[in-house]
Design a protein around this motif. Sequence first.
Motif, PDB file in Angstrom:
ATOM      1  N   ASP A 479      62.753   7.147 -13.055  1.00 42.64           N
ATOM      2  CA  ASP A 479      62.979   5.852 -13.847  1.00 42.64           C
ATOM      3  C   ASP A 479      62.140   4.837 -13.122  1.00 42.64           C
ATOM      4  O   ASP A 479      61.785   4.601 -11.830  1.00 42.64           O
ATOM      5  CB  ASP A 479      64.693   5.539 -13.454  1.00 42.64           C
ATOM      6  CG  ASP A 479      65.445   6.742 -14.249  1.00 42.64           C
ATOM      7  OD1 ASP A 479      65.589   6.596 -15.380  1.00 42.64           O
ATOM      8  OD2 ASP A 479      66.024   7.297 -13.487  1.00 42.64           O
ATOM      9  N   LEU A 480      61.481   3.885 -14.035  1.00 42.82           N
ATOM     10  CA  LEU A 480      60.760   2.809 -13.468  1.00 42.82           C
ATOM     11  C   LEU A 480      61.477   1.605 -13.760  1.00 42.82           C
ATOM     12  O   LEU A 480      61.963   1.334 -15.031  1.00 42.82           O
ATOM     13  CB  LEU A 480      59.469   2.868 -14.239  1.00 42.82           C
ATOM     14  CG  LEU A 480      58.326   1.936 -14.057  1.00 42.82           C
ATOM     15  CD1 LEU A 480      57.888   1.977 -12.705  1.00 42.82           C
ATOM     16  CD2 LEU A 480      57.153   2.038 -15.076  1.00 42.82           C
ATOM     17  N   PHE A 481      61.449   0.542 -13.098  1.00 42.43           N
ATOM     18  CA  PHE A 481      61.730  -0.518 -13.183  1.00 42.43           C
ATOM     19  C   PHE A 481      60.955  -1.812 -12.417  1.00 42.43           C
ATOM     20  O   PHE A 481      60.568  -1.258 -11.358  1.00 42.43           O
ATOM     21  CB  PHE A 481      63.492  -0.822 -13.112  1.00 42.43           C
ATOM     22  CG  PHE A 481      63.929  -0.787 -11.584  1.00 42.43           C
ATOM     23  CD1 PHE A 481      64.094  -2.111 -10.880  1.00 42.43           C
ATOM     24  CD2 PHE A 481      63.867   0.415 -10.839  1.00 42.43           C
ATOM     25  CE1 PHE A 481      64.568  -1.985  -9.626  1.00 42.43           C
ATOM     26  CE2 PHE A 481      64.478   0.532  -9.676  1.00 42.43           C
ATOM     27  CZ  PHE A 481      64.589  -0.663  -8.978  1.00 42.43           C
ATOM     28  N   ALA A 482      61.232  -2.875 -12.643  1.00 47.16           N
ATOM     29  CA  ALA A 482      60.537  -4.032 -11.768  1.00 47.16           C
ATOM     30  C   ALA A 482      61.391  -4.987 -11.151  1.00 47.16           C
ATOM     31  O   ALA A 482      62.462  -5.233 -11.718  1.00 47.16           O
ATOM     32  CB  ALA A 482      59.397  -4.671 -12.826  1.00 47.16           C
ATOM     33  N   LEU A 483      60.978  -5.638 -10.131  1.00 49.16           N
ATOM     34  CA  LEU A 483      61.670  -6.702  -9.240  1.00 49.16           C
ATOM     35  C   LEU A 483      60.845  -7.953  -9.515  1.00 49.16           C
ATOM     36  O   LEU A 483      59.556  -7.938  -9.145  1.00 49.16           O
ATOM     37  CB  LEU A 483      61.735  -6.463  -7.865  1.00 49.16           C
ATOM     38  CG  LEU A 483      63.065  -5.708  -7.343  1.00 49.16           C
ATOM     39  CD1 LEU A 483      63.086  -5.245  -5.987  1.00 49.16           C
ATOM     40  CD2 LEU A 483      64.479  -6.166  -7.853  1.00 49.16           C
ATOM     41  N   ALA A 484      61.222  -9.028  -9.825  1.00 56.15           N
ATOM     42  CA  ALA A 484      60.541 -10.369  -9.841  1.00 56.15           C
ATOM     43  C   ALA A 484      60.797 -11.327  -8.789  1.00 56.15           C
ATOM     44  O   ALA A 484      62.009 -11.344  -8.302  1.00 56.15           O
ATOM     45  CB  ALA A 484      60.942 -11.148 -11.347  1.00 56.15           C
ATOM     46  N   VAL A 485      59.742 -11.494  -8.241  1.00 57.83           N
ATOM     47  CA  VAL A 485      59.824 -12.086  -6.839  1.00 57.83           C
ATOM     48  C   VAL A 485      58.962 -13.358  -6.809  1.00 57.83           C
ATOM     49  O   VAL A 485      58.077 -13.519  -7.574  1.00 57.83           O
ATOM     50  CB  VAL A 485      59.586 -11.347  -5.481  1.00 57.83           C
ATOM     51  CG1 VAL A 485      60.443 -10.253  -5.445  1.00 57.83           C
ATOM     52  CG2 VAL A 485      58.198 -10.645  -5.586  1.00 57.83           C
ATOM     53  N   ASP A 486      59.067 -14.354  -5.876  1.00 62.67           N
ATOM     54  CA  ASP A 486      58.150 -15.440  -5.910  1.00 62.67           C
ATOM     55  C   ASP A 486      56.708 -15.051  -5.426  1.00 62.67           C
ATOM     56  O   ASP A 486      55.759 -15.527  -5.730  1.00 62.67           O
ATOM     57  CB  ASP A 486      58.755 -16.520  -5.016  1.00 62.67           C
ATOM     58  CG  ASP A 486      59.909 -16.991  -5.808  1.00 62.67           C
ATOM     59  OD1 ASP A 486      60.018 -17.303  -7.099  1.00 62.67           O
ATOM     60  OD2 ASP A 486      60.963 -17.385  -5.085  1.00 62.67           O
ATOM     61  N   ARG A 487      56.835 -14.372  -4.344  1.00 59.88           N
ATOM     62  CA  ARG A 487      55.468 -13.893  -3.506  1.00 59.88           C
ATOM     63  C   ARG A 487      55.658 -12.502  -2.996  1.00 59.88           C
ATOM     64  O   ARG A 487      56.652 -12.474  -2.378  1.00 59.88           O
ATOM     65  CB  ARG A 487      55.086 -14.826  -2.538  1.00 59.88           C
ATOM     66  CG  ARG A 487      54.765 -16.388  -2.970  1.00 59.88           C
ATOM     67  CD  ARG A 487      54.447 -17.092  -1.893  1.00 59.88           C
ATOM     68  NE  ARG A 487      53.183 -16.693  -1.006  1.00 59.88           N
ATOM     69  CZ  ARG A 487      53.094 -17.043   0.177  1.00 59.88           C
ATOM     70  NH1 ARG A 487      53.833 -17.898   0.745  1.00 59.88           N
ATOM     71  NH2 ARG A 487      52.073 -16.689   0.998  1.00 59.88           N
ATOM     72  N   VAL A 488      54.359 -11.876  -2.769  1.00 56.13           N
ATOM     73  CA  VAL A 488      54.429 -10.485  -2.094  1.00 56.13           C
ATOM     74  C   VAL A 488      53.493 -11.007  -0.701  1.00 56.13           C
ATOM     75  O   VAL A 488      52.265 -11.712  -0.987  1.00 56.13           O
ATOM     76  CB  VAL A 488      53.550  -9.459  -2.798  1.00 56.13           C
ATOM     77  CG1 VAL A 488      53.155  -8.464  -1.712  1.00 56.13           C
ATOM     78  CG2 VAL A 488      54.478  -8.885  -3.821  1.00 56.13           C
ATOM     79  N   LEU A 489      54.157 -10.805   0.535  1.00 58.07           N
ATOM     80  CA  LEU A 489      53.503 -11.190   1.541  1.00 58.07           C
ATOM     81  C   LEU A 489      52.416 -10.307   2.300  1.00 58.07           C
ATOM     82  O   LEU A 489      51.430 -10.505   2.422  1.00 58.07           O
ATOM     83  CB  LEU A 489      54.629 -11.544   2.553  1.00 58.07           C
ATOM     84  CG  LEU A 489      55.753 -12.615   2.144  1.00 58.07           C
ATOM     85  CD1 LEU A 489      56.837 -12.874   3.104  1.00 58.07           C
ATOM     86  CD2 LEU A 489      55.014 -14.040   1.725  1.00 58.07           C
ATOM     87  N   ASP A 490      53.157  -9.150   2.511  1.00 55.64           N
ATOM     88  CA  ASP A 490      52.186  -8.314   3.515  1.00 55.64           C
ATOM     89  C   ASP A 490      52.880  -6.931   3.657  1.00 55.64           C
ATOM     90  O   ASP A 490      53.999  -6.947   3.434  1.00 55.64           O
ATOM     91  CB  ASP A 490      52.083  -8.959   5.099  1.00 55.64           C
ATOM     92  CG  ASP A 490      50.824  -8.346   5.562  1.00 55.64           C
ATOM     93  OD1 ASP A 490      50.181  -7.684   4.913  1.00 55.64           O
ATOM     94  OD2 ASP A 490      50.365  -8.612   6.776  1.00 55.64           O
ATOM     95  N   ASN A 491      52.290  -6.066   4.252  1.00 53.03           N
ATOM     96  CA  ASN A 491      52.657  -4.485   4.316  1.00 53.03           C
ATOM     97  C   ASN A 491      53.156  -4.781   5.955  1.00 53.03           C
ATOM     98  O   ASN A 491      52.537  -5.398   6.820  1.00 53.03           O
ATOM     99  CB  ASN A 491      51.421  -3.597   4.558  1.00 53.03           C
ATOM    100  CG  ASN A 491      51.175  -3.188   3.053  1.00 53.03           C
ATOM    101  OD1 ASN A 491      51.916  -3.091   2.118  1.00 53.03           O
ATOM    102  ND2 ASN A 491      49.709  -3.652   2.868  1.00 53.03           N
ATOM    103  N   GLU A 492      54.224  -4.066   6.111  1.00 54.75           N
ATOM    104  CA  GLU A 492      54.793  -4.040   7.485  1.00 54.75           C
ATOM    105  C   GLU A 492      55.429  -2.518   7.881  1.00 54.75           C
ATOM    106  O   GLU A 492      55.549  -1.983   6.813  1.00 54.75           O
ATOM    107  CB  GLU A 492      55.852  -4.899   7.504  1.00 54.75           C
ATOM    108  CG  GLU A 492      55.569  -6.208   7.503  1.00 54.75           C
ATOM    109  CD  GLU A 492      55.193  -7.073   8.575  1.00 54.75           C
ATOM    110  OE1 GLU A 492      55.021  -6.376   9.619  1.00 54.75           O
ATOM    111  OE2 GLU A 492      54.612  -8.335   8.548  1.00 54.75           O
ATOM    112  N   ASP A 493      55.577  -2.152   9.096  1.00 52.18           N
ATOM    113  CA  ASP A 493      56.143  -0.908   9.615  1.00 52.18           C
ATOM    114  C   ASP A 493      57.531  -1.433  10.051  1.00 52.18           C
ATOM    115  O   ASP A 493      57.529  -2.212  11.074  1.00 52.18           O
ATOM    116  CB  ASP A 493      55.529  -0.409  10.748  1.00 52.18           C
ATOM    117  CG  ASP A 493      54.288   0.493  10.029  1.00 52.18           C
ATOM    118  OD1 ASP A 493      54.058   0.792   8.688  1.00 52.18           O
ATOM    119  OD2 ASP A 493      53.271   0.816  10.682  1.00 52.18           O
ATOM    120  N   PHE A 494      58.607  -1.381   9.489  1.00 48.79           N
ATOM    121  CA  PHE A 494      59.824  -1.663   9.666  1.00 48.79           C
ATOM    122  C   PHE A 494      60.598  -0.724  10.732  1.00 48.79           C
ATOM    123  O   PHE A 494      60.659   0.215  10.539  1.00 48.79           O
ATOM    124  CB  PHE A 494      60.814  -1.948   8.381  1.00 48.79           C
ATOM    125  CG  PHE A 494      60.271  -2.721   7.281  1.00 48.79           C
ATOM    126  CD1 PHE A 494      59.601  -3.802   7.570  1.00 48.79           C
ATOM    127  CD2 PHE A 494      60.571  -2.319   5.899  1.00 48.79           C
ATOM    128  CE1 PHE A 494      59.238  -4.575   6.800  1.00 48.79           C
ATOM    129  CE2 PHE A 494      59.827  -2.963   4.993  1.00 48.79           C
ATOM    130  CZ  PHE A 494      59.347  -4.183   5.123  1.00 48.79           C
TER     131      PHE A 494
END
Length: 781
Positions: A479-494
């Motif tokens: 299944d494919l869906f999308a999230l609408a956000v204001d900005r994409v910031l950065d890649n992180e290792d959580f």
Amino acid sequence: MDDLLADFVAETREMLQAIEGEIVAWEADPADRERLDAIFRFVHTVKGNCGFFDFPRLEKLSHAAESALSEVRAGQRKASSGLVSGVLAVIDRIGDMVEAIDAGEPLPEGGDELLVAALEPNGEEPDSEALRSEGETGQRAARAASGTRSIRLPVELLDRMMVGVSDMVLARNELARRLREQGADPALEAPFERLSSILDSVREGATRMRMQRLEHLFGTLPRMVRDLSAELGKQVMIDLDGGDVELDREMIESVRDPLTHILRNAIDHGIEPPSERIAAGKREIGTITVSARRTGNRIVVAVSDDGRGIALDRLREKAVAAGILGQAEAAALGEEATLDLIFAPGFSTADAVSQVSGRGVGMDVVRANIERIGGSVTVSSKAGQGTIVYLYVPLTLSIVEGLTVRVGEHTLGLPRSYIVEIARSVSRAISVDRLGDGIFLTFRDQRVPCLDLAEVLDLDAPVDLERATFVFLRLVSGDLFALAVDRVLDNEDFVLKPLPPALEEIGLFGGTALLDDGQPILKLDVPALAERHGLAGPGRVRAKVEEPAQAPIQAQAQHIVVFEGFDGRRLGLRMQPIRHIHTVPVSAIERTGSAMLANVDGAILPLTGIDAVPQERETIIALRLSDGEAELLHAARAIVDTVELGEDVVPLDGDNALEGSVLVEGRIVGLVDTHRLFARHGRRAVTTRRPTCRIPAGDAWATGFLAPLLQGAGYDVLGDGDPRPADVAVVLDESAPGAAAGRILRLRSRPEPSNDAPDSIYRYDRDGLLSALAGTHAKGA
């Protein structure tokens, strides 16, 4: 003495885990002296320890096994199947007694005489089933569970140390950032670098303390395969590869049950009985191979067998019989979708319920358990040749690769394993529509549901969809869906930590983490988010397939889009033919004879639902309909809602444009007859040319940076000597536009606006540039 006793219990548990596989391997190759010596050393060690701690029953059992093995080592006895079964039964009993000692309970009563007699030389060998039932006391599962919770150190101590080291790394990163901002003192640089190097070494060591070799997991598998194959009357051998691969201790425990279930399936469903294998030209003994390897930041565990494979036709028949899908749907499924049926809840291919299979609790649980730890499961099979099941498992539960996004004033984390693409709303490749309360994107000719993350989190202000960034997420189910956000910031290792109870109850988050600057964030639980909003569920294991005309149509809920027409009536259109909802400029609409036409995305389409170009409006809403070949547009003054269509459609006399009328929330809604619409107006779209744009000739920045951006936005970039007129001409700084220029788009080199050209756009303002291009194209359409 208590410490010594705890050491004895821990040491015996570790030896028990490793020794079961050695015994089964020794049975297959009695001449293997190394394995015989390893088994002998185990029982010899247990016998010596029992004498020290005064456990006479344990000593008697281990002494009997030691004596029998000693005779085999001396060549006085042969390693028969009965002898191996007797040694296994004794080891089972030793394990049960060790667990009783650890729990402070009395030892299991009686039964030792039969076990000891089974090891006596020149005696009648008891039945292996009797030995197995005699050796098992129901405590073996408890032994395995308790034995894997410690590695000579309390688990809680390792966890606390790992958390502490992670916090030190975050503190180091924040300190490094502050030093960079304030200008580092050269006298501090060398000590800081040394501290950073030491901390990296400590972190690596702490991480490795949590790691275990997969041989700890593999050690119990040969015994399980031996017992189950004997119970089912089959001959199966197991081949293990990759035991030296290391995995987080918690991940090993999470994989144990799914791996066990896959092996049981392989023996029960995959491997054929000996007579059937011989008739098929195969070896009488079936082979199961379990291999593991590390690829990137995850471990791949493959379980393959050389059995009968999965019969796709049988899968489809079982799915139809279980009511999972219809006959026509089953016939239209491809190979991959058919194999995916084994993950449907309650699905089983067994003909009868047994102790091994047939209860419908199987691969769906395997997939759910693996997905819970951030992994995935796939399967491939060839009829008559065998089956391979792949488990993709992350290295650790505590560190997750992710992406940070911004919505409102909040920063959140998304696991990178679900992300397939990121797109901006200002791009011409994507369009956004609202149907009732839902948001839908049209991207790469695919209609994708979308969630506004601000609405999901119940924030005050929603995401501006005209300037939003869309993160496309694909679940393991496809299944494919999308999230609408204001900005994409950065890649992180959580570095994840458990949620507080109050946040855990919400059910949308999968842990907390600290960024390098010390800011705490929440990681979204993508599967839970999709399931809560109806975008995926445990039963969605296949794509929907249209029923052929000759097949009986199953009753399915149908939906309609309710809208207000330009004649003032409230109308409805069935959802099936709607492909897109456009906002069309009035300037793009023309009347030709008795027909209305509109230019949409470079295509000329018939426009129905309107008799004249509305002069009082700048734009209209147009629903784009398609029957697979022809297309047309239907005009709407406003979209009202999306509702489920009831069964009672009342026919109307005298209005050929309507199929009938229905009641929606107490109001009469006319249902547009799409068949008559296409019969009268439907035709193939006539494609118009792409818009053109002329850039400054000979400018390196315009050629290297600007031209690719314009081409991605749907423009043909005109080169030197191209005689075509330009719809848009890009002018840099104070340069004058060239001849034959259409609309002018002025770009400046400096971020600050110029008084002489206040409408100019900074050349690196990508969003502003794309918005201006989109607006220019709409005005000129």
